[in-house]
Write a protein that holds these residues in place. Structure first.
Motif, PDB file in Angstrom:
ATOM      1  N   PHE B 250       1.027  -1.141   0.050  1.00 47.16           N
ATOM      2  CA  PHE B 250       0.079   0.186   0.014  1.00 47.16           C
ATOM      3  C   PHE B 250       0.752   1.281  -0.019  1.00 47.16           C
ATOM      4  N   ALA B 251       0.252   2.225  -0.777  1.00 47.24           N
ATOM      5  CA  ALA B 251       1.006   3.629  -0.557  1.00 47.24           C
ATOM      6  C   ALA B 251       1.114   4.276   0.765  1.00 47.24           C
ATOM      7  N   PHE B 252       1.955   4.662   1.291  1.00 44.12           N
ATOM      8  CA  PHE B 252       2.291   5.532   2.539  1.00 44.12           C
ATOM      9  C   PHE B 252       3.044   6.400   2.288  1.00 44.12           C
ATOM     10  N   GLY B 253       2.417   7.921   2.170  1.00 44.69           N
ATOM     11  CA  GLY B 253       3.142   8.763   1.949  1.00 44.69           C
ATOM     12  C   GLY B 253       4.346   8.648   0.925  1.00 44.69           C
TER      13      GLY B 253
END
Lengths: 245, 304
Positions: B250-253
């Motif tokens: 998942f994208a995190f920042g």
């Protein structure tokens, strides 16, 4: 990015409401296929700026070109070349999924044959095929957001404007939604997005921060963090976006 | 215990909003109820402030039952609903006077409680509440919720849709109120706000996923977490998800957060996999999980 096509060109753009200057000499470019983040405290002038870029509001002065069209004289044509999705969605709650798709395709003048193909494609991609006859009101929030986004780009616009698109959903759904945004940008649609989630600002290629009607910073998230000596975009934002109450 | 909730269930027709929720909030605590829209936060809050009855289960606030003792209890709770619920056609001062009078007190009597907050809007006390900016409305709503000197303050998503600067200010106000001895229960969909609470309950689909201090919640994350990035984040997500050993991506920042089914997966293996697929500027490093990582992990465990 310098060599790429400019899809939004803004120079000294001003919008006044009576004596009040909502947007004060904005200047920036947005490139093709870019995810461009537009941040600012409440009341900083973001919404007014977006309304001008979408052709909904006539600027007071300056220069504005959107998808090669003039932001003063060709506002109707601009509306046809862009997509728009807001926090409150653009979907009709009392129509089914199918009916919403048909309505949006109709509004954008998509021929019936192409519409039918696109509908199947879209339903499959969003895994909504079995829910096609459901009223939109009965869909979970995350599905509505994905459908609203897909309909905002159903006419293959040059640019899609997302005004706080991902509020309220759980973190997994929020990221699935961003997967769609990445995909659209990858396919060449320019994405212009406002958000209150600072981690989402990090997903943007470049970010502009507005405060009191002016753009006070514009760069890649990485460069902004370096310049303002912050470990996250949250830190940059807190240093720059003084609330003007 | 200042708030005690025992196995509460609540349905609206077919929709189950709360499926057996239990929690306790200690006196003087700043307690966060963290979860997305539709998780059941508002239903639980409305039961605690005596505006809604549970179908099953019971709850007490300051040892008063939320159903039987609702009249007594209302004097002890300050409630700030998610929607602006003051009178838009009354002025700032009229709203304050109204709420003070309803609870049999005056602005003067409890001025010390609201002073910090109310002073910021007092210059506009002649203005109609409906004409205030978002931030000022919020300060007025909080002042009105405090004017009868409640023991417990309950706030339903006070920071939703509010920009990062105003959010920070709002949490600072809550911290000051906590120091005055008020117990605070606050709900929020912003996971990053969990770290500002003494303890949090993560809630999803009408069920509590976990309750603990923010530190212990993040310590409970049971996987090795990796932060990965490359120049093309879209393809980076896709390629990592296609890898047969990847578990979550998942994208995190500015990074992706990635866990692997194989806990012994090495950084150079990941780097090589991405470089071979044509990625440039690949960066792979270990990272510490945040509340959001835990929430997503617990959410998916519950779904399966």
């Amino acid at each position: 990015m310098e060599n790429e096509d400019i899809v939004i060109r803004v120079r000294d753009l001003v919008k006044k409401f009576g004596q009040f200057v909502a947007d004060d000499h904005l200047s920036f470019d947005v490139y093709k296929g870019e995810i461009f983040g537009f941040l600012g405290a409440n009341g900083a002038g973001k919404t007014t700026a977006i309304r001008m870029l979408c052709g909904l509001l006539e600027p007071t002065s300056g220069e504005l070109t959107v998808a090669g069209l003039d932001g003063f004289k060709q506002r109707e044509a601009i509306k046809r070349r862009i997509g728009y999705m807001s926090q409150k969605f653009s979907l009709y709650e009392d129509l089914t999924v199918n009916e919403n798709i048909r309505l949006f395709a109709g509004i954008y003048g998509i021929p019936t044959r192409i519409r039918k193909e696109k509908t199947e494609e879209l339903l499959e991609k969003l895994e909504l095929t079995s829910a096609r006859k459901k009223l939109v009101r009965d869909l979970p929030l995350g599905w509505k957001q994905k459908l609203a986004f897909s309909l905002a780009i159903i006419h293959d616009p040059s640019i899609v404007f997302l005004d706080e698109p991902s509020g309220g959903v759980d973190p997994v759904t929020r990221r699935r939604f961003w997967d769609l945004i990445y995909e659209a940008a990858h396919e060449g649609i320019t994405v212009f997005v406002t958000t209150h989630y600072m981690d989402e600002a990090e997903y943007c290629d470049r970010v502009a921060i507005m405060s009191a009607g002016k753009i006070v910073a514009l760069d890649t998230p990485e460069a902004l963090k370096k310049e303002w000596d912050a470990t996250s975009m949250d830190g940059v934002f807190l240093k720059l976006a003084r609330s003007n109450e | 215990m200042m708030i005690s909730v025992g196995n509460i269930e609540k349905s609206y027709g077919e929709v189950k909003a709360l499926r057996g929720v239990s929690l306790e909030v200690k006196e003087g605590e700043l307690f966060g109820l963290i979860g997305p829209d539709g998780a059941g936060k508002t239903s639980l809050i409305r039961i605690l402030v005596t505006l809604l009855k549970p179908d099953v289960g019971s709850a007490t606030v300051n040892e008063l039952d939320v159903v039987k003792d609702f009249r007594k209890l209302r004097n002890q709770i300050g409630y700030m609903p998610g929607r602006f619920s003051l009178y838009p056609d009354l002025t700032v001062e009229e709203n304050m006077t109204f709420f003070a009078t309803v609870f049999g007190t005056t602005i003067e009597e409890n001025y010390h409680l609201v002073k910090d907050i109310y002073q910021q809007i007092e210059p506009f006390k002649e203005r109609l509440a409906g004409r205030l900016s978002g931030g000022m409305k919020q300060k007025l709503a909080l002042s009105c919720a405090l004017i009868h000197a409640p023991k417990v303050l309950v706030l339903d998503e006070p920071t939703t849709g509010v920009d990062a600067v105003s959010r920070k200010e709002f949490w600072e106000m809550l911290k000051r109120l906590q120091k005055m001895g008020i117990t605070i229960l606050v709900s929020t969909p912003y996971m990053d706000e969990a770290n500002l609470c003494d303890r949090v309950a993560l809630i999803q689909d009408g069920k509590i996923l976990t309750i603990d201090t923010p530190e212990k919640v993040t310590q409970s994350f049971g996987h090795k977490l990796w932060a990965i990035r490359s120049d093309n984040m879209y393809l980076c997500i896709r390629h990592l998800r296609e890898h047969s050993e990847s578990d979550s991506v998942f994208a995190f920042g500015e990074y992706l957060h990635v866990t692997w089914k194989d806990q012994d997966m090495q950084a150079d293996e990941m780097e090589k996999y991405l470089s071979d697929l044509g990625h440039t500027n690949v960066e792979v490093k270990r990272t510490e999980p945040g509340i959001e990582d835990v929430f997503m992990d617990l959410m998916q465990k519950h779904d399966n």
